[in-house]
Design an enzyme around this catalytic site. Structure first.
Site, PDB file in Angstrom:
ATOM      1  N   GLN A  66       7.781  13.788  21.196  1.00 20.98           N
ATOM      2  CA  GLN A  66       8.738  14.768  21.708  1.00 20.98           C
ATOM      3  C   GLN A  66       8.084  16.149  21.711  1.00 20.98           C
ATOM      4  O   GLN A  66       7.199  16.423  20.905  1.00 20.98           O
ATOM      5  CB  GLN A  66      10.029  14.764  20.898  1.00 20.98           C
ATOM      6  CG  GLN A  66       9.895  14.977  19.399  1.00 20.98           C
ATOM      7  CD  GLN A  66       9.734  16.415  18.986  1.00 20.98           C
ATOM      8  OE1 GLN A  66       9.920  17.315  19.804  1.00 20.98           O
ATOM      9  NE2 GLN A  66       9.355  16.644  17.744  1.00 20.98           N
ATOM     10  N   SER A  72       6.235  15.794  17.278  1.00 22.00           N
ATOM     11  CA  SER A  72       6.076  14.574  16.479  1.00 22.00           C
ATOM     12  C   SER A  72       5.317  13.509  17.250  1.00 22.00           C
ATOM     13  O   SER A  72       5.597  13.271  18.423  1.00 22.00           O
ATOM     14  CB  SER A  72       7.448  14.006  16.106  1.00 22.00           C
ATOM     15  OG  SER A  72       8.166  14.936  15.370  1.00 22.00           O
ATOM     16  N   GLU A 128      19.759  11.615  18.510  1.00 19.29           N
ATOM     17  CA  GLU A 128      18.861  11.771  17.377  1.00 19.29           C
ATOM     18  C   GLU A 128      19.648  11.981  16.089  1.00 19.29           C
ATOM     19  O   GLU A 128      19.407  11.346  15.086  1.00 19.29           O
ATOM     20  CB  GLU A 128      17.926  12.961  17.639  1.00 19.29           C
ATOM     21  CG  GLU A 128      16.943  13.225  16.506  1.00 19.29           C
ATOM     22  CD  GLU A 128      15.856  14.216  16.888  1.00 19.29           C
ATOM     23  OE1 GLU A 128      16.102  15.059  17.766  1.00 19.29           O
ATOM     24  OE2 GLU A 128      14.764  14.143  16.307  1.00 19.29           O
ATOM     25  N   SER A 165      17.667  22.161  12.275  1.00 21.32           N
ATOM     26  CA  SER A 165      17.791  22.424  10.844  1.00 21.32           C
ATOM     27  C   SER A 165      19.247  22.280  10.398  1.00 21.32           C
ATOM     28  O   SER A 165      20.176  22.416  11.191  1.00 21.32           O
ATOM     29  CB  SER A 165      17.288  23.832  10.522  1.00 21.32           C
ATOM     30  OG  SER A 165      18.241  24.782  10.937  1.00 21.32           O
ATOM     31  N   GLU A 191      20.949  24.258   8.744  1.00 22.03           N
ATOM     32  CA  GLU A 191      21.691  25.502   8.962  1.00 22.03           C
ATOM     33  C   GLU A 191      22.313  25.486  10.360  1.00 22.03           C
ATOM     34  O   GLU A 191      23.478  25.853  10.553  1.00 22.03           O
ATOM     35  CB  GLU A 191      20.766  26.716   8.798  1.00 22.03           C
ATOM     36  CG  GLU A 191      20.388  27.019   7.353  1.00 22.03           C
ATOM     37  CD  GLU A 191      19.451  25.980   6.737  1.00 22.03           C
ATOM     38  OE1 GLU A 191      18.682  25.351   7.502  1.00 22.03           O
ATOM     39  OE2 GLU A 191      19.502  25.794   5.510  1.00 22.03           O
TER      40      GLU A 191
END
Lengths: 310, 387
Positions: free
Chosen positions: B125, B160, B243, B366, B368
């Site tokens: 990706q 990745s 995902e 993330s 957050e």
């Protein structure tokens, strides 16, 4: 394999939720708090809906439903901070008495003439009993001293713990909603406080805890209904997950309300106090951790990826 | 609510178990994040494909078995029960595959999906850029239309699998006048195209799993664009949903870790703290809770529903659970936790797992960002700062 509710089950939960939202708002909690805690009209409304007969077999005049349906309703009782002893009478005492074959009191439960709150040795008090009064932090809980003949039946304990867990999930839902609503309205530094990530992230963490406690409660209800060998483990898991979610949400909700949260004027305290009470009722956190420990580390329940529904 | 498996589902589980017992490598493979380990894992992908286990939920015409999500969960449970290797092609089969299934043309499906299922093409990706991490809409890499090609220039990072993979996918700015979420296009590209330079990034454990990608006027056919020019953001959000939501981290992974943690506890019971003991019990509970939730989501999707922003709840939960379980293991190991290999020569997989678990709350958006999404889309709190 279908880990979902039926449309009928969802309809039942929705109808109870809407009924309580319409008849048991915060103004009712405040009236009860000032005027003796119990109102025969509220009880009669619950009886008229058929809720006292949910777990009573049809042959005995009830609706013949199961613990999954009862747990769904118990969530709604928690959400409404219901004071009347519906859960204890209809979802804890009734199925226990039926299991025991003690059906003489069942007709009275169904028709609403009897409120039966069973005494269990795990609890140092009796809710809505007739002994000497004890004072709960929850102004709408009427406690008395425990009788000497309290039951030690583990099935009764599991019913009480499961239904407490279900109520705790509904209480947590309600507290998260109140805190979220407040964060949208209260403005400081020129914006709603809910626009600050410091607030958002705390409320999001509550939602994570609640949403991953909820399916554990359904799992436990299904297990106790089916009566499998590991039902008690699933009940303890549910009580633990629901307690932790509700306590986190209670502490977060008061923090989000700021100083207003520390007042009697804001409604939050009714739910927060019920959460404190039910967290310790029907087995403390330590009791349920120990039962889970005996199963998981003690090795009495099979664990691993292939044992999701062991 | 029916919590019993049907005879057909039980027979399927037995079939999966028997095949895996016969084929899963007896010794753990070398880590995916080096050449040797990557090649071993690609070979495993092809072994899986040989048994027609590449991606069981895909239609048969694309190399799958046409199975439903409950059967997929059973497959995954057995996969992790067997201790089978990590999936080299997870970017392909779990993220890009479902995206192509939803947005691709028939021609794209026929071209890209079967080689993906067979493990012949391994995908990387390419979302993040140096200036566009959590704020993905700040993407600057350009794809300029030139006849029936795009000419891509720019830089991607934290890509990745890109150190060794064959193809990549990502979003690029096709409208130079556009800002933020508009004017982006989802493009698939051959990582061996002229003009692409890969610079592997050494990760904190020393291996190289992800890479920077430099694009210097890389020509990519317009036919490699998914869902049309300018649709990139919507497509990417759907991919990110796959995902975070259901597929990337199935519950079996965490239930297997929890089981190993219980076994580790029993070996260290004499020296463990009461807090570590409770953390072990809680690990089992949380892994089970994640599994129940996933079965619920699967049933909902099978009944025609979908998973939206709830995917963020899942991502927060599994990534923080994984970190907590490995942290507990490190505590149980005590002084041995720092050893890369134990005295008997075996690899300290808890240490490797702990290091990897620290990436979970960061990658795939993330935590957050996930908490912002939860607060704004699920709780309805006001959005600030996002244009």
């Amino acid at each position: 394999m279908d880990f979902r509710f039926t449309d009928d089950q969802l309809l039942l939960a929705t109808s109870v939720r809407e009924y309580l939202a319409g008849t048991h708002g915060t103004q009712v909690l405040r009236r009860l708090d000032e005027q003796g805690n119990r109102d025969p009209a509220i009880w009669q409304g619950l009886v008229d809906m058929g809720l006292t007969g949910v777990l009573v077999p049809e042959a005995l005049g009830g609706l013949g439903m199961g613990l999954v349906e009862a747990a769904l309703i118990a969530v709604e009782c928690g959400r409404a901070c219901l004071a009347e002893p519906l859960v204890d009478t209809a979802f804890v005492a009734a199925p226990w008495l039926v299991r025991e074959g003690r059906t003489d009191a069942i007709a009275g439960i169904v028709d609403g003439s009897r409120k039966i709150v069973p005494a269990h040795a795990i609890n140092p008090w009796l809710a809505d009993g007739e002994g000497a009064r004890l004072q709960s932090v929850d102004p709408l809980r009427n406690l008395t001293t425990a009788p000497h003949d309290a039951s030690e039946d583990p099935y009764l304990l599991d019913l009480g713990a499961l239904m407490s867990a279900a109520q705790l999930v509904g209480i947590a839902d309600a507290m998260l909603e109140q805190a979220t609503d407040y964060a949208k309205l209260r403005s400081q530094f020129g914006q709603p406080i809910g626009a600050f990530q410091a607030i958002k992230h705390q409320l999001a963490s509550c939602m994570v805890a609640i949403e991953f406690a909820r399916p554990v409660v359904w799992r436990a209800a299904a297990a106790l209904q089916a009566g499998g060998a590991h039902a008690a483990t699933h009940v303890s898991h549910a009580k633990l997950a629901a307690t932790d979610a509700a306590m986190l949400t209670a502490e977060t909700a008061i923090q989000v309300h700021g100083a207003m949260g520390y007042t009697y004027e804001v409604d939050l305290h009714f739910w927060m106090k019920r959460a404190w009470a039910l967290s310790g009722a029907w087995g403390s956190r330590a009791f349920h951790v120990r039962r889970l420990d005996e199963a998981v580390i003690g090795g009495t329940i099979p664990i691993g990826p292939e044992h999701t529904f062991a | 609510m029916d919590l019993a498996y049907s005879p057909k589902q039980q027979a399927f589980r037995a079939e999966v178990r028997a095949w895996l017992e016969a084929h899963v490598p007896k010794e753990p493979l070398v880590t995916l994040e080096c050449r040797e380990g990557y090649d071993q894992h690609v070979a495993w992908e092809r072994t899986l494909a040989g048994g027609n286990w590449g991606m069981v939920t895909w239609p048969e015409q694309f190399g799958g078995r046409g199975l439903d999500l409950i059967e997929w969960l059973i497959f995954e449970e057995e996969y992790f029960r067997a201790g089978a290797p990590n999936r080299a092609n997870q970017n392909g089969i779990f993220l890009l595959g479902p995206t192509i299934m939803e947005f691709g043309t028939d021609e794209q499906k026929a071209r890209f999906l079967p080689p993906m299922a067979r493990g012949e093409v391994i995908w990387a990706q390419a979302w993040s850029e140096p200036g566009a991490g959590s704020d993905m809409a700040a993407i600057q890499s350009k794809a300029v239309r030139d006849g029936d090609h795009y000419v891509i220039s720019g830089q991607k990072t934290w890509s990745s699998r890109a150190a060794f993979a064959d193809w990549g996918f990502g979003i690029f700015r096709t409208d130079p006048e556009s800002k933020r979420h508009k004017g982006l296009t989802f493009i698939l590209f051959d990582l061996n195209s002229p003009g692409i330079t890969r610079r592997p990034i050494r990760q904190l454990h020393g291996d190289t799993g992800f890479a920077e990608l430099f694009f210097d006027e890389v020509r990519v056919p317009v036919a490699n664009c998914l869902a049309g020019e300018g649709q990139g953001w919507n497509v990417a959000m759907a991919t990110a949903g796959f995902e975070r939501g259901l597929m990337l981290r199935s519950p079996g992974r965490f239930q297997a870790t929890a089981k190993r943690l219980v076994e580790l506890y029993r070996q260290h019971a004499d020296t463990a703290s009461p807090a570590a003991r409770e953390a072990v019990v809680q690990a089992w509970g949380a892994a089970q809770a994640y599994a129940y939730n996933t079965y619920g989501v699967a049933a909902k999707i099978m009944a025609g529903g979908s998973i939206g922003a709830e995917a963020s709840l899942n991502k927060i939960f599994w990534s923080e659970l994984d970190r907590a379980m490995h942290r507990t293991a490190m505590q149980l190991l005590g002084a041995a936790a720092e050893l890369k290999r134990f005295a008997d020569g075996s690899i300290n997989q808890w240490l490797e797992g702990y290091v990897f678990s620290l990436s979970g709350p960061i990658y795939a958006g993330s935590n957050e960002v996930q908490r912002n999404i939860t607060a704004e889309r699920l709780l309805g709190l006001p959005r600030v700062g996002a244009g």
